[in-house]
Design a protein around this motif. Structure first.
Motif, PDB file in Angstrom:
ATOM      1  N   ALA B 439      15.661  18.176  28.177  1.00  0.00           N
ATOM      2  CA  ALA B 439      16.132  18.843  26.953  1.00  0.00           C
ATOM      3  C   ALA B 439      16.892  17.860  26.060  1.00  0.00           C
ATOM      4  O   ALA B 439      16.766  17.893  24.832  1.00  0.00           O
ATOM      5  N   GLU B 440      17.663  16.981  26.678  1.00  0.00           N
ATOM      6  CA  GLU B 440      18.387  15.982  25.870  1.00  0.00           C
ATOM      7  C   GLU B 440      17.411  15.017  25.212  1.00  0.00           C
ATOM      8  O   GLU B 440      17.556  14.687  24.027  1.00  0.00           O
ATOM      9  N   THR B 443      15.753  16.661  22.341  1.00  0.00           N
ATOM     10  CA  THR B 443      16.643  16.778  21.178  1.00  0.00           C
ATOM     11  C   THR B 443      16.762  15.438  20.449  1.00  0.00           C
ATOM     12  O   THR B 443      16.823  15.396  19.224  1.00  0.00           O
ATOM     13  N   MET B 444      16.763  14.342  21.211  1.00  0.00           N
ATOM     14  CA  MET B 444      16.767  13.024  20.555  1.00  0.00           C
ATOM     15  C   MET B 444      15.511  12.863  19.702  1.00  0.00           C
ATOM     16  O   MET B 444      15.576  12.369  18.567  1.00  0.00           O
ATOM     17  N   THR B 446      13.756  15.280  18.348  1.00  0.00           N
ATOM     18  CA  THR B 446      13.896  16.179  17.197  1.00  0.00           C
ATOM     19  C   THR B 446      14.705  15.511  16.086  1.00  0.00           C
ATOM     20  O   THR B 446      14.348  15.567  14.907  1.00  0.00           O
ATOM     21  N   LEU B 447      15.794  14.859  16.472  1.00  0.00           N
ATOM     22  CA  LEU B 447      16.631  14.182  15.474  1.00  0.00           C
ATOM     23  C   LEU B 447      15.877  13.026  14.835  1.00  0.00           C
ATOM     24  O   LEU B 447      15.960  12.807  13.620  1.00  0.00           O
TER      25      LEU B 447
END
Lengths: 466, 466
Positions: B439-440, B443-444, B446-447
């Motif tokens: 998940a982390e 998210t990286m 996604t950014l």
């Protein structure tokens, strides 16, 4: 209520225990009011999860059904970010109040986000250490709120803002994804440091659920002095001397302008050790380990300042009780501000060198609005942060709005910050463009869209996103 | 070269002065090599802008023409992030090396990103202050690189990582948008704190062009001691005593395991003040203002540790020259590592309490790979950060890869961090999932997609994005 919405709320209710879901009509008023007296509309419902998994499930359901969510900690925020708006589900983290671990050897505390700051301070102290974050709202504010707003307070000069105290963070994203970032490492350069995104972003990008926090040794010695200075240049000189001689031991450097100090001592009723005729009153606190001679160093430093003429007078606390007394007028800033209601409040950062000039210009500008318009000034001067409480005369046409417009226009000319520590929320959103460029605001919106594509988390706080 | 690409490069060339654009064939080898000897392919071309506007225009052109860009500071990175890969344009910030302002009263320096760390340290010192970031690569590394990698170094325990020294930041986004964030405020809660995104994210989200940095008073007194300890529990006890008695004055707490220390002192040729037979050697540095009695406090603290039996022996520097000598074996870690080449290097964070156990287990695991496989251990123990240099015997089948696999597998069991301060770049990308959850990592990505939708900035560093 539309059928879809009531069925979605029924789903959410089913995710929680009976105490975890409160119908709109049953929501107590305390969930809807802030300390400044603003009262919000009733939310769709109130949910009170007890753990991360429940938060995740509730948010996943809200994401699926496009239900906006207002996130609430200890409700001590000053910018209305925590109050529900029409059509929002209120998510209170108050039941997530477990201190999971205090690791004295590792200097770390692991907590759920709903733990009250003062509770944590006390438990950490009982374990022989210190959690250095400290602010007036300590008895009600929660760690999750402190993190989401990057709280400042009285010891920033020594320990930094909340950001610098967060080692690890667990966050739930808008779609229910849990980011497990409870790593205990001060040094952890493993890609983008995601936790930084959620610190200070007021819950618009994710909900902070648990945190690992940095603890410090308890200072064995604490020295507090109240000083009087007859000019702003002198205040600056005292700060320079304190930085030079106290260095890492300097814990607070608070300044009260005369008009604030007079009202505050009158209210505090703790005596007037230095009279009330000096233009500036400075509270200095230093702390350090046993044998570091903090008391002696502070005394020597202030003696130097007296000899140089930077200070007009000094009172050094000789006991804990005396220290509390000296702090009292600074501590009761909310109450002091109330004595000149109705008011407009500001929390700004400015270059220290220009503060005096700014305050003069502001006083003139406000007096030009109305002869009765005046302003109380105090704050964490050592951090470059002032609080202003302006009296808004009833006779003043558009009142508060006009005072705010005048103050922010002046602040923009000084390139100051419209929010040093209180955040933006709803009530400072219109002022945000004074401190952030269109490109910065657009980038904030880009991040919001990327992490919360349906815009369900604290919508309208900080920036509006289409 | 395709016609489109060569016309795009011609456009880029036209944005720069003659010294600002170097053809692929003319690029000197120094731009392509890292300190560990890795040599990259020649880039499409080398561009060397002199200011933010040029960076903005070059990136806008690259964005428009889908040209990937490798961003380069002082080329001291240890994870190959700074080296161009096939088909990339190399963007060197080396000509943006202006120190724009040192504001001694405000305690702030404003610099362009290409300023060499040591140059800044020296200029700040000449102005009577200190920029506390310090690491072995100080003579070559640049501020922009320090910020992009959130550099650590020798004084983190006292002053924090680079992140904590950055007050304001100017960044150019992938599409050329300039984020002007050079605000001088330590407290500035005006929405999402964008600068945090670019600190430590290794140039994948934006290019740091200018920074406003926090300066500290120069400590008047500096005390350095080398200590010998006969067990790890003793090392931990000494750290606890130092934290308790030195508090904010504790500036460094470095530990060298015996095998490292022996090789380093032999190489340093500065004598063996405490012999080489102890299992652990600890370097302690404390610093403080005049009259704070740092030297006496350090002496008293270590005396206590001797009396308790936590320390076996102590040598306290009596002069600046002696202090340098005591530091030397720790300073020459790169050279010391080279004495056991070929090697595999690691930069990890671990709970301090479990470090000893980890090192034992690792030594066993590596010996099980090959009898000649051994590991030198040293590092910033006070920060929870160890550096490991493992000898990779030529005879070992898949060599370095196998040593890395073994080490990271063990580290994952300890829930350690695969990069405390060096970052991920290319060479640690495969290890990243040991420390970050899916998940982390998602998210990286996604950014990355949100801020660099065409994926032109340092592609493939940290994470691959489709």
């Amino acid at each position: 209520m539309a059928r879809d919405l009531s069925s979605a709320l029924a789903t959410i209710r089913s995710l929680l225990d009976p105490a975890g879901f409160v119908e709109a009509a049953e929501v107590e008023e305390r969930y809807l009011a802030d300390v400044r007296g603003f009262l919000a509309q009733a939310p769709l419902a109130l949910v009170r999860p007890t753990g991360t998994e429940q938060v995740s499930k509730v948010l996943a359901a809200c994401h699926e059904h496009d239900i906006p969510v207002a996130v609430q900690g200890g409700r001590t925020g000053l910018v209305q970010g925590q109050l529900p708006r029409t059509g929002e589900l209120l998510l209170s983290l108050e039941r997530m109040n477990r201190i999971e671990c205090i690791d004295a050897d590792g200097g770390l505390a692991t907590v759920q986000c709903g733990v009250v700051l003062q509770t944590l301070q006390e438990q950490v102290e009982a374990a022989g250490l210190m959690f250095p974050l400290d602010l007036g709202a300590r008895g009600s504010c929660t760690i999750g709120g402190n993190i989401s707003t990057n709280a400042g307070g009285n010891r920033v000069i020594r320990y930094g803002m909340t950001r610098e105290l967060v080692v690890g963070l667990e966050v739930v994203l808008a779609d229910g994804t849990v980011l497990e970032g409870l790593t205990p490492y001060l040094k952890n350069n493993t890609g983008i440091d995601l936790k930084q995104l959620f610190i200070g972003s007021e819950g618009v990008l994710g909900v902070v659920t648990r945190a690992m926090l940095r603890l410090y040794p308890q200072p064995a010695e604490r020295a507090v002095a109240l000083c009087a200075a007859d000019g702003f240049a002198q205040v600056q000189r005292v700060l320079a001397l304190c930085r030079q001689h106290l260095a890492g031991a300097l814990t607070s450097f608070e300044v009260m302008w005369q008009m604030y100090y007079r009202r505050a001592v009158a209210l505090a009723d703790t005596g007037e050790p230095l009279g009330t005729d000096h233009p500036f009153y400075v509270l200095v606190e230093a702390s350090g380990s046993a044998g570091a001679g903090v008391h002696a160093t502070l005394e020597r430093t202030l003696q130097l300042a007296l000899e140089e003429g930077a200070l007009a007078d000094v009172a050094i606390a000789q006991s804990h009780a005396q220290a509390e007394k000296l702090w009292k007028p600074r501590e009761i800033s909310v109450e002091t501000g109330r004595t000149i209601r109705p008011t407009a409040s500001f929390d700004i950062s400015l270059p220290i060198a220009r503060m005096d000039e700014f305050v003069y210009e502001l006083q003139d500008a406000l007096r030009a609005l109305h002869a009765d318009c005046h302003v109380l000034v105090f704050g964490h001067l050592g951090d470059g942060n002032l609080h202003l409480v302006a009296h808004v005369p009833e006779a003043l046409g558009r009142g508060k709005e006009e005072v705010e417009r005048t103050t922010y226009a002046l602040l923009q000319r000084y390139r100051g910050s419209v929010s040093a520590e209180h955040g933006i929320g709803i009530s400072k959103r219109d002022a945000l463009p004074c401190s952030r460029t269109p490109a910065e605001l657009a980038t904030m919106r880009t991040l919001k869209r990327a992490l919360d594509p349906r815009g369900i988390l604290n919508p309208g706080r900080i920036v509006e996103v289409d």
